[in-house]
Write a protein that holds these residues in place. Structure first.
Motif, PDB file in Angstrom:
ATOM      1  N   GLY A 191     116.562  68.280 -28.141  1.00 10.24           N
ATOM      2  CA  GLY A 191     115.638  67.446 -27.399  1.00 10.24           C
ATOM      3  C   GLY A 191     115.119  68.069 -26.120  1.00 10.24           C
ATOM      4  O   GLY A 191     114.029  67.736 -25.655  1.00 10.24           O
ATOM      5  N   ASP A 192     115.909  68.979 -25.520  1.00 10.35           N
ATOM      6  CA  ASP A 192     115.480  69.620 -24.273  1.00 10.35           C
ATOM      7  C   ASP A 192     114.639  70.871 -24.512  1.00 10.35           C
ATOM      8  O   ASP A 192     114.276  71.567 -23.562  1.00 10.35           O
ATOM      9  CB  ASP A 192     116.687  69.963 -23.403  1.00 10.35           C
ATOM     10  CG  ASP A 192     117.646  70.938 -24.083  1.00 10.35           C
ATOM     11  OD1 ASP A 192     117.382  71.368 -25.229  1.00 10.35           O
ATOM     12  OD2 ASP A 192     118.684  71.269 -23.471  1.00 10.35           O
ATOM     13  N   GLY A 193     114.328  71.172 -25.770  1.00 12.06           N
ATOM     14  CA  GLY A 193     113.510  72.333 -26.088  1.00 12.06           C
ATOM     15  C   GLY A 193     114.289  73.588 -26.410  1.00 12.06           C
ATOM     16  O   GLY A 193     113.700  74.630 -26.720  1.00 12.06           O
ATOM     17  N   ALA A 194     115.606  73.519 -26.363  1.00 16.87           N
ATOM     18  CA  ALA A 194     116.414  74.670 -26.777  1.00 16.87           C
ATOM     19  C   ALA A 194     116.283  74.857 -28.286  1.00 16.87           C
ATOM     20  O   ALA A 194     116.078  73.894 -29.030  1.00 16.87           O
ATOM     21  CB  ALA A 194     117.881  74.465 -26.398  1.00 16.87           C
ATOM     22  N   PHE A 195     116.409  76.103 -28.748  1.00 17.41           N
ATOM     23  CA  PHE A 195     116.301  76.373 -30.177  1.00 17.41           C
ATOM     24  C   PHE A 195     117.340  77.381 -30.626  1.00 17.41           C
ATOM     25  O   PHE A 195     117.912  78.115 -29.827  1.00 17.41           O
ATOM     26  CB  PHE A 195     114.895  76.849 -30.561  1.00 17.41           C
ATOM     27  CG  PHE A 195     114.444  78.122 -29.889  1.00 17.41           C
ATOM     28  CD1 PHE A 195     115.080  79.337 -30.096  1.00 17.41           C
ATOM     29  CD2 PHE A 195     113.336  78.108 -29.038  1.00 17.41           C
ATOM     30  CE1 PHE A 195     114.652  80.511 -29.487  1.00 17.41           C
ATOM     31  CE2 PHE A 195     112.900  79.274 -28.418  1.00 17.41           C
ATOM     32  CZ  PHE A 195     113.564  80.476 -28.649  1.00 17.41           C
ATOM     33  N   GLU A 196     117.569  77.394 -31.942  1.00 15.15           N
ATOM     34  CA  GLU A 196     118.413  78.393 -32.592  1.00 15.15           C
ATOM     35  C   GLU A 196     117.680  78.861 -33.840  1.00 15.15           C
ATOM     36  O   GLU A 196     117.281  78.044 -34.666  1.00 15.15           O
ATOM     37  CB  GLU A 196     119.779  77.824 -32.969  1.00 15.15           C
ATOM     38  CG  GLU A 196     120.594  77.301 -31.808  1.00 15.15           C
ATOM     39  CD  GLU A 196     121.971  76.815 -32.232  1.00 15.15           C
ATOM     40  OE1 GLU A 196     122.525  77.376 -33.205  1.00 15.15           O
ATOM     41  OE2 GLU A 196     122.474  75.865 -31.602  1.00 15.15           O
ATOM     42  N   PHE A 197     117.503  80.168 -33.964  1.00 10.46           N
ATOM     43  CA  PHE A 197     116.939  80.771 -35.170  1.00 10.46           C
ATOM     44  C   PHE A 197     118.083  81.455 -35.919  1.00 10.46           C
ATOM     45  O   PHE A 197     118.830  82.248 -35.332  1.00 10.46           O
ATOM     46  CB  PHE A 197     115.867  81.810 -34.817  1.00 10.46           C
ATOM     47  CG  PHE A 197     114.515  81.242 -34.502  1.00 10.46           C
ATOM     48  CD1 PHE A 197     113.449  81.411 -35.384  1.00 10.46           C
ATOM     49  CD2 PHE A 197     114.299  80.539 -33.327  1.00 10.46           C
ATOM     50  CE1 PHE A 197     112.195  80.897 -35.085  1.00 10.46           C
ATOM     51  CE2 PHE A 197     113.052  80.026 -33.024  1.00 10.46           C
ATOM     52  CZ  PHE A 197     111.993  80.203 -33.908  1.00 10.46           C
ATOM     53  N   TRP A 198     118.195  81.178 -37.200  1.00  8.06           N
ATOM     54  CA  TRP A 198     119.213  81.787 -38.045  1.00  8.06           C
ATOM     55  C   TRP A 198     118.531  82.647 -39.110  1.00  8.06           C
ATOM     56  O   TRP A 198     117.656  82.175 -39.831  1.00  8.06           O
ATOM     57  CB  TRP A 198     120.060  80.718 -38.724  1.00  8.06           C
ATOM     58  CG  TRP A 198     120.944  79.966 -37.781  1.00  8.06           C
ATOM     59  CD1 TRP A 198     120.630  78.840 -37.070  1.00  8.06           C
ATOM     60  CD2 TRP A 198     122.288  80.284 -37.445  1.00  8.06           C
ATOM     61  NE1 TRP A 198     121.685  78.446 -36.311  1.00  8.06           N
ATOM     62  CE2 TRP A 198     122.727  79.312 -36.510  1.00  8.06           C
ATOM     63  CE3 TRP A 198     123.164  81.303 -37.828  1.00  8.06           C
ATOM     64  CZ2 TRP A 198     124.014  79.324 -35.971  1.00  8.06           C
ATOM     65  CZ3 TRP A 198     124.443  81.312 -37.291  1.00  8.06           C
ATOM     66  CH2 TRP A 198     124.859  80.338 -36.382  1.00  8.06           C
ATOM     67  N   PHE A 199     118.944  83.914 -39.182  1.00  8.46           N
ATOM     68  CA  PHE A 199     118.373  84.859 -40.137  1.00  8.46           C
ATOM     69  C   PHE A 199     119.451  85.396 -41.066  1.00  8.46           C
ATOM     70  O   PHE A 199     120.583  85.659 -40.640  1.00  8.46           O
ATOM     71  CB  PHE A 199     117.760  86.060 -39.408  1.00  8.46           C
ATOM     72  CG  PHE A 199     116.562  85.753 -38.555  1.00  8.46           C
ATOM     73  CD1 PHE A 199     115.274  85.890 -39.050  1.00  8.46           C
ATOM     74  CD2 PHE A 199     116.725  85.341 -37.242  1.00  8.46           C
ATOM     75  CE1 PHE A 199     114.169  85.624 -38.256  1.00  8.46           C
ATOM     76  CE2 PHE A 199     115.633  85.064 -36.436  1.00  8.46           C
ATOM     77  CZ  PHE A 199     114.350  85.212 -36.945  1.00  8.46           C
ATOM     78  N   ASN A 200     119.101  85.590 -42.350  1.00 12.68           N
ATOM     79  CA  ASN A 200     119.887  86.472 -43.203  1.00 12.68           C
ATOM     80  C   ASN A 200     119.613  87.899 -42.735  1.00 12.68           C
ATOM     81  O   ASN A 200     118.491  88.230 -42.352  1.00 12.68           O
ATOM     82  CB  ASN A 200     119.501  86.289 -44.666  1.00 12.68           C
ATOM     83  CG  ASN A 200     119.782  84.885 -45.162  1.00 12.68           C
ATOM     84  OD1 ASN A 200     120.798  84.296 -44.833  1.00 12.68           O
ATOM     85  ND2 ASN A 200     118.866  84.330 -45.946  1.00 12.68           N
ATOM     86  N   ASP A 201     120.618  88.754 -42.780  1.00 12.04           N
ATOM     87  CA  ASP A 201     120.514  90.045 -42.088  1.00 12.04           C
ATOM     88  C   ASP A 201     119.876  91.163 -42.911  1.00 12.04           C
ATOM     89  O   ASP A 201     119.729  92.281 -42.423  1.00 12.04           O
ATOM     90  CB  ASP A 201     121.894  90.490 -41.610  1.00 12.04           C
ATOM     91  CG  ASP A 201     122.787  90.949 -42.757  1.00 12.04           C
ATOM     92  OD1 ASP A 201     122.571  90.492 -43.907  1.00 12.04           O
ATOM     93  OD2 ASP A 201     123.687  91.772 -42.521  1.00 12.04           O
ATOM     94  N   GLY A 202     119.484  90.894 -44.161  1.00 14.06           N
ATOM     95  CA  GLY A 202     118.914  91.977 -44.963  1.00 14.06           C
ATOM     96  C   GLY A 202     119.861  93.142 -45.127  1.00 14.06           C
ATOM     97  O   GLY A 202     119.450  94.300 -45.245  1.00 14.06           O
TER      98      GLY A 202
END
Length: 291
Positions: free
Chosen positions: A255-266
């Protein structure tokens, strides 16, 4: 304290022994948090089974099970539709047994000692599966899917086992999962998702470039180790190659605009995930390999 195994007449899986005297101090400490009197309750369990944490290394588990509703078995008052915890001190075998005995999304009867505020219960006998019309109605309602549709983002469905809403969206031509915690402000989270999606080309580039900046040296160290194990010459990974091999799996917003991006590492880190955190205001701030 724990009079677990009084009901011997039923034909059922043999129960493991209760926690022994070697854990007497832990048992005493845990028991002090609950009233001395026992009561029998009927309860609806949540979306997850028994979990636990160690009291100390090589010690017993404090096992916990979320209850979403409960009532006294012989009482006249209706069920309380509020969360509570069923608690027990358990060794490895007993914890495994409890996980099979009290399943997620089920109705159980169990003898307990309540806490003063009735938000947790210390188990004193093994839980038993039961059927009760009032609790069955609560359970049926609990298991109903919860979802909503958001223009431009798709249909969000509540994943009860983790407590967040999730939807599948298109991110630069590839499917990605969008997540936010059900306890976060929904309107704010959706507004932040719209901001990300509208600028996805820029955000994708920023997040990947930051991850490469932070983790490229580590990736080349892993390549050196991999080449040594396979008896071949290592290939230097460039920043561009690092970024290209990252495969976006999920984006979580707050809600405060924080984010998390999760990637597969290839296969940069032999299958470990790449996790980038930051915020809409400050951009990506931390990148790490996750086990």
């Amino acid at each position: 304290m724990f009079g677990f195994f009084k009901k011997k007449e039923e034909k059922q899986e043999p129960a493991p022994a209760p926690v022994g005297e070697e854990y007497g101090e832990e048992l005493k400490t845990l028991g002090a948090k609950f009233r001395p009197e026992e009561m029998s309750i009927l309860a609806v369990t949540g979306a997850n089974g028994f979990g636990g944490r160690r009291v100390r290394e090589d010690g017993p588990w404090i096992a916990t099970l979320e209850l979403t509703a409960w009532k006294e078995e012989d009482g006249e008052e209706p069920a309380r539709r509020e969360k509570a915890l069923l608690v027990a001190l358990a060794g490895d075998k007993l914890l495994a047994y409890l996980r099979r005995r009290a399943m997620p999304d089920s109705i159980i009867q169990v003898t307990v000692r309540p806490s003063e505020d009735l938000t947790s219960f210390l188990m004193t006998e093994l839980p038993q599966p039961v059927m009760d019309p009032e609790m069955k109605a609560i359970l049926d309602q609990q298991k109903q899917p919860v979802s909503f549709w958001e223009q431009g983002l798709g249909t969000f469905t509540l994943n009860r086992s983790v407590g967040w809403f999730e939807a599948e969206a298109d991110w630069l031509g590839q499917p990605v999962r969008l997540d936010f915690d059900k306890d976060e402000d929904r309107a704010d989270c959706l507004a932040h998702f719209h901001t990300l999606m509208e600028g996805q080309q820029e955000w994708d580039q920023r997040v990947r470039a930051f991850a490469a900046e932070q983790l490229l040296e580590l990736a080349n160290d892993w390549e050196q180790d991999s080449a040594g194990n396979e008896e071949r010459e290592p290939e230097e990974i460039t920043a561009e190659q690092f970024m290209a091999r990252m495969e976006l799996d999920a984006v979580q917003i707050y809600g405060d605009g924080a984010f998390e991006f999760w990637f597969n590492d290839g296969d940069l880190f032999w299958g470990h995930a790449i996790h980038v955190t930051g915020s809409l205001d400050r951009g990506p701030e931390k990148a790490q390999m996750e086990g």
